[in-house]
Design a protein around this motif. Structure first.
Motif, PDB file in Angstrom:
ATOM      1  N   ALA A 117      40.654  35.507  46.484  1.00  0.00           N
ATOM      2  CA  ALA A 117      41.395  34.261  46.723  1.00  0.00           C
ATOM      3  C   ALA A 117      40.999  33.140  45.774  1.00  0.00           C
ATOM      4  CB  ALA A 117      41.171  33.803  48.168  1.00  0.00           C
TER       5      ALA A 117
ATOM      6  N   GLY B 201      44.156  32.856  40.499  1.00  0.00           N
ATOM      7  CA  GLY B 201      45.314  33.715  40.248  1.00  0.00           C
ATOM      8  C   GLY B 201      46.251  33.905  41.436  1.00  0.00           C
ATOM      9  N   ILE B 202      46.640  35.154  41.637  1.00  0.00           N
ATOM     10  CA  ILE B 202      47.644  35.503  42.649  1.00  0.00           C
ATOM     11  C   ILE B 202      47.151  35.137  44.056  1.00  0.00           C
ATOM     12  CG2 ILE B 202      48.806  37.473  43.714  1.00  0.00           C
ATOM     13  CD1 ILE B 202      48.699  38.840  40.888  1.00  0.00           C
ATOM     14  N   GLY B 203      45.895  35.438  44.336  1.00  0.00           N
ATOM     15  CA  GLY B 203      45.348  35.152  45.665  1.00  0.00           C
ATOM     16  C   GLY B 203      45.356  33.665  45.967  1.00  0.00           C
TER      17      GLY B 203
ATOM     18  N   ARG C 287      33.777  35.935  45.173  1.00  0.00           N
ATOM     19  CA  ARG C 287      32.354  35.718  44.893  1.00  0.00           C
ATOM     20  C   ARG C 287      32.066  34.291  44.443  1.00  0.00           C
ATOM     21  NH1 ARG C 287      32.297  40.421  40.642  1.00  0.00           N
ATOM     22  NH2 ARG C 287      34.142  39.177  40.210  1.00  0.00           N
ATOM     23  N   SER C 288      33.056  33.604  43.872  1.00  0.00           N
ATOM     24  CA  SER C 288      32.820  32.275  43.268  1.00  0.00           C
ATOM     25  C   SER C 288      32.899  31.183  44.330  1.00  0.00           C
ATOM     26  CB  SER C 288      33.867  31.986  42.193  1.00  0.00           C
ATOM     27  OG  SER C 288      33.912  33.025  41.259  1.00  0.00           O
TER      28      SER C 288
ATOM     29  N   THR D  21      32.170  36.560  49.383  1.00  0.00           N
ATOM     30  CA  THR D  21      32.313  37.995  49.665  1.00  0.00           C
ATOM     31  C   THR D  21      32.331  38.782  48.362  1.00  0.00           C
ATOM     32  OG1 THR D  21      33.747  37.430  51.551  1.00  0.00           O
ATOM     33  CG2 THR D  21      33.797  39.724  50.783  1.00  0.00           C
ATOM     34  N   ASP D  22      31.501  39.788  48.284  1.00  0.00           N
ATOM     35  CA  ASP D  22      31.635  40.786  47.222  1.00  0.00           C
ATOM     36  C   ASP D  22      32.191  42.040  47.884  1.00  0.00           C
ATOM     37  OD1 ASP D  22      31.422  42.749  45.322  1.00  0.00           O
ATOM     38  OD2 ASP D  22      29.445  42.119  44.613  1.00  0.00           O
TER      39      ASP D  22
ATOM     40  N   ASN E 158      43.141  42.099  47.976  1.00  0.00           N
ATOM     41  CA  ASN E 158      43.741  41.685  46.693  1.00  0.00           C
ATOM     42  C   ASN E 158      42.723  41.610  45.560  1.00  0.00           C
ATOM     43  OD1 ASN E 158      45.735  40.164  44.945  1.00  0.00           O
ATOM     44  ND2 ASN E 158      44.186  38.563  45.275  1.00  0.00           N
TER      45      ASN E 158
ATOM     46  N   GLY F   2      40.379  42.341  42.591  1.00  0.00           N
ATOM     47  CA  GLY F   2      40.397  43.425  41.611  1.00  0.00           C
ATOM     48  C   GLY F   2      40.354  42.886  40.203  1.00  0.00           C
TER      49      GLY F   2
ATOM     50  N   GLY G  77      48.507  46.551  44.597  1.00  0.00           N
ATOM     51  CA  GLY G  77      48.569  47.644  43.636  1.00  0.00           C
ATOM     52  C   GLY G  77      48.946  47.090  42.282  1.00  0.00           C
ATOM     53  N   SER G  78      49.897  47.723  41.631  1.00  0.00           N
ATOM     54  CA  SER G  78      50.294  47.296  40.288  1.00  0.00           C
ATOM     55  C   SER G  78      51.434  48.179  39.794  1.00  0.00           C
ATOM     56  CB  SER G  78      49.108  47.454  39.336  1.00  0.00           C
ATOM     57  OG  SER G  78      49.481  47.130  38.010  1.00  0.00           O
TER      58      SER G  78
ATOM     59  N   TYR H  75      41.881  51.611  34.684  1.00  0.00           N
ATOM     60  CA  TYR H  75      42.449  50.616  35.614  1.00  0.00           C
ATOM     61  C   TYR H  75      43.704  51.177  36.274  1.00  0.00           C
ATOM     62  CZ  TYR H  75      44.975  46.499  37.245  1.00  0.00           C
ATOM     63  OH  TYR H  75      45.685  45.606  38.017  1.00  0.00           O
TER      64      TYR H  75
ATOM     65  N   LYS I 265      44.660  51.818  40.326  1.00  0.00           N
ATOM     66  CA  LYS I 265      45.821  51.288  41.043  1.00  0.00           C
ATOM     67  C   LYS I 265      46.706  52.420  41.593  1.00  0.00           C
ATOM     68  CE  LYS I 265      44.804  46.935  40.967  1.00  0.00           C
ATOM     69  NZ  LYS I 265      44.573  46.164  42.212  1.00  0.00           N
TER      70      LYS I 265
ATOM     71  N   VAL J  47      51.240  39.246  35.224  1.00  0.00           N
ATOM     72  CA  VAL J  47      51.209  37.901  35.816  1.00  0.00           C
ATOM     73  C   VAL J  47      50.196  37.065  35.035  1.00  0.00           C
ATOM     74  CG1 VAL J  47      50.939  36.575  37.945  1.00  0.00           C
ATOM     75  CG2 VAL J  47      51.577  38.999  38.074  1.00  0.00           C
TER      76      VAL J  47
HETATM   77  O1  NJP Z   1      43.468  38.012  38.682  1.00  0.00           O
HETATM   78  P1  NJP Z   1      42.283  36.953  38.867  1.00  0.00           P
HETATM   79  P2  NJP Z   1      44.809  38.245  39.509  1.00  0.00           P
HETATM   80  N1  NJP Z   1      34.531  40.919  45.290  1.00  0.00           N
HETATM   81  O2  NJP Z   1      41.247  37.370  37.900  1.00  0.00           O
HETATM   82  C1  NJP Z   1      38.197  38.443  42.759  1.00  0.00           C
HETATM   83  C2  NJP Z   1      46.115  42.673  40.466  1.00  0.00           C
HETATM   84  N2  NJP Z   1      47.103  42.648  39.390  1.00  0.00           N
HETATM   85  O3  NJP Z   1      45.105  37.178  40.461  1.00  0.00           O
HETATM   86  O4  NJP Z   1      34.907  37.156  42.876  1.00  0.00           O
HETATM   87  C3  NJP Z   1      35.315  39.905  45.658  1.00  0.00           C
HETATM   88  O5  NJP Z   1      42.826  35.563  38.823  1.00  0.00           O
HETATM   89  C4  NJP Z   1      38.026  37.279  41.810  1.00  0.00           C
HETATM   90  O6  NJP Z   1      37.145  36.295  42.304  1.00  0.00           O
HETATM   91  P3  NJP Z   1      35.556  36.182  41.959  1.00  0.00           P
HETATM   92  C5  NJP Z   1      44.662  42.742  40.045  1.00  0.00           C
HETATM   93  O7  NJP Z   1      44.270  44.041  39.701  1.00  0.00           O
HETATM   94  C6  NJP Z   1      47.158  41.647  38.503  1.00  0.00           C
HETATM   95  O8  NJP Z   1      45.831  38.603  38.499  1.00  0.00           O
HETATM   96  O9  NJP Z   1      35.273  34.787  42.318  1.00  0.00           O
HETATM   97  N3  NJP Z   1      36.246  39.357  44.885  1.00  0.00           N
HETATM   98  C7  NJP Z   1      39.398  36.665  41.847  1.00  0.00           C
HETATM   99  O10 NJP Z   1      39.558  35.852  42.992  1.00  0.00           O
HETATM  100  C8  NJP Z   1      44.002  42.244  41.309  1.00  0.00           C
HETATM  101  O11 NJP Z   1      43.856  43.314  42.246  1.00  0.00           O
HETATM  102  C9  NJP Z   1      48.112  41.680  37.498  1.00  0.00           C
HETATM  103  O12 NJP Z   1      35.402  36.524  40.508  1.00  0.00           O
HETATM  104  C10 NJP Z   1      36.378  39.847  43.643  1.00  0.00           C
HETATM  105  C11 NJP Z   1      40.311  37.875  42.014  1.00  0.00           C
HETATM  106  O13 NJP Z   1      39.483  38.969  42.456  1.00  0.00           O
HETATM  107  C12 NJP Z   1      45.000  41.243  41.872  1.00  0.00           C
HETATM  108  O14 NJP Z   1      46.226  41.475  41.196  1.00  0.00           O
HETATM  109  C13 NJP Z   1      49.014  42.714  37.424  1.00  0.00           C
HETATM  110  C14 NJP Z   1      35.601  40.901  43.178  1.00  0.00           C
HETATM  111  C15 NJP Z   1      40.979  38.252  40.727  1.00  0.00           C
HETATM  112  O15 NJP Z   1      41.804  37.192  40.365  1.00  0.00           O
HETATM  113  C16 NJP Z   1      44.626  39.805  41.662  1.00  0.00           C
HETATM  114  O16 NJP Z   1      44.414  39.583  40.273  1.00  0.00           O
HETATM  115  C17 NJP Z   1      48.920  43.733  38.337  1.00  0.00           C
HETATM  116  C18 NJP Z   1      34.637  41.437  44.056  1.00  0.00           C
HETATM  117  N4  NJP Z   1      33.826  42.460  43.701  1.00  0.00           N
HETATM  118  C19 NJP Z   1      47.976  43.695  39.324  1.00  0.00           C
HETATM  119  N5  NJP Z   1      35.981  41.171  41.901  1.00  0.00           N
HETATM  120  C20 NJP Z   1      48.236  40.617  36.471  1.00  0.00           C
HETATM  121  N6  NJP Z   1      47.539  39.497  36.584  1.00  0.00           N
HETATM  122  O17 NJP Z   1      49.024  40.809  35.527  1.00  0.00           O
HETATM  123  C21 NJP Z   1      36.962  40.301  41.601  1.00  0.00           C
HETATM  124  O18 NJP Z   1      49.798  44.721  38.231  1.00  0.00           O
HETATM  125  N7  NJP Z   1      37.210  39.511  42.642  1.00  0.00           N
END
Ligand code: NJP
Length: 225
Positions: A12, A15-17, A36-37, A55-56, A83, A85, A133-134, A146, A150, A179
């Motif tokens: 959350a 990005g998308i979240g 995590r942030s 949360t991790d 969400n 990833g 997913g994706s 990757y 997915k 995105v």
């Molecule tokens: O990317 P981003 P999106 N534990 O980097 C978190 C999929 N997707 O919004 O922990 C907990 O802004 C990370 O937070 P932080 C993609 O695969 C995307 O685009 O603080 N959280 C951040 O909130 C993913 O599944 C595209 O670093 C963890 C978030 O994940 C989802 O959309 C296309 C973590 C990532 O946000 C959201 O990605 C597609 C952990 N271990 C699918 N590791 C696209 N952008 O084009 C990471 O098909 N996070």
């Protein structure tokens, strides 16, 4: 006590979240924001009135604690979205094994852990599971582990849906195309905005209880692959 639905979102912080958290808050949801942030989560929690839970998703205990925090704060959980990833460079020799490890564990096991932790609360509420997913989970992307993660999430959504059949819990796979988020190193023209995917999530959530939107696949208008 408010009967506004409670929505737990992993990934959350950006990005998308984060975009979806803002739309859900505007629609009256009570939010539980996980990533995590801590600094980014705190800012978003203040903006949306949500609860921030560091949360991790790679850690089972963190997923358990996330759902426990939601139940303690709000008395239950109505929707959970796995969400969190991230990606990796294409090419079987392009990333470190350590990066691969964390990506596979986050994208696949992390999503499974989040759903597993939430199921007891969702059975109580007859709630809703969402997974990200994706397009890469619908087409094989050459050289992309990757993409393999997915594909696993695509399978997970169907495995969970059938497993939970008869419980009243709905299952939705959100499958984005490209995105413009921190997922990519650089911004670029022609991608979707995070709000475009957020609207798809809100559509799935907003259906009446007898309607389960199983998958939403959203590409930019110009994305061949
Ligand atoms: O990317 P981003 P999106 N534990 O980097 C978190 C999929 N997707 O919004 O922990 C907990 O802004 C990370 O937070 P932080 C993609 O695969 C995307 O685009 O603080 N959280 C951040 O909130 C993913 O599944 C595209 O670093 C963890 C978030 O994940 C989802 O959309 C296309 C973590 C990532 O946000 C959201 O990605 C597609 C952990 N271990 C699918 N590791 C696209 N952008 O084009 C990471 O098909 N996070």
């Amino acid at each position: 006590m408010s009967d506004a639905p409670v929505f737990v979102i992993t990934g959350a912080s950006t990005g998308i979240g984060a975009a979806t958290a803002r739309q859900a808050a505007a629609a009256g949801y009570r939010l539980v924001l996980a990533a995590r942030s801590r600094d980014k989560l705190d800012a978003l929690a203040e903006e949306t009135g949500g609860l921030a839970v560091t949360t991790d998703v790679m850690r089972w205990e963190d997923n358990e604690a996330l759902i426990a925090a939601a139940v303690e704060a709000f008395g239950g959980v109505d929707a959970v979205w796995a969400n969190a990833g991230f990606g990796a460079k294409r090419g079987w020799l392009e990333e470190t094994p350590e990066h691969w490890h964390d990506m596979v564990v986050t994208n696949v096991l992390g999503a499974a852990y989040t759903v597993r932790a939430a199921i007891p609360a969702l059975k109580e509420s007859r709630g809703h599971v969402l997974l990200t997913g994706s397009v890469a989970g619908r087409k094989v992307m050459p050289g992309s582990l990757y993409s393999c993660t997915k594909w696993a999430v695509t399978a997970m959504a169907e495995a969970v849906r059938v497993d939970l059949d008869g419980t009243g819990i709905r299952t939705t796979l959100i499958s984005p195309g490209a995105v413009d988020t921190p997922f990519f190193d650089n911004p670029s023209e022609g991608r979707l905005e995070p709000d475009d995917i957020a609207r798809a999530v809100m559509y799935a959530l907003g259906q009446p209880p007898h309607v389960d939107v199983n998958e939403v696949l959203v590409r930019p208008t110009a994305q061949a692959g």
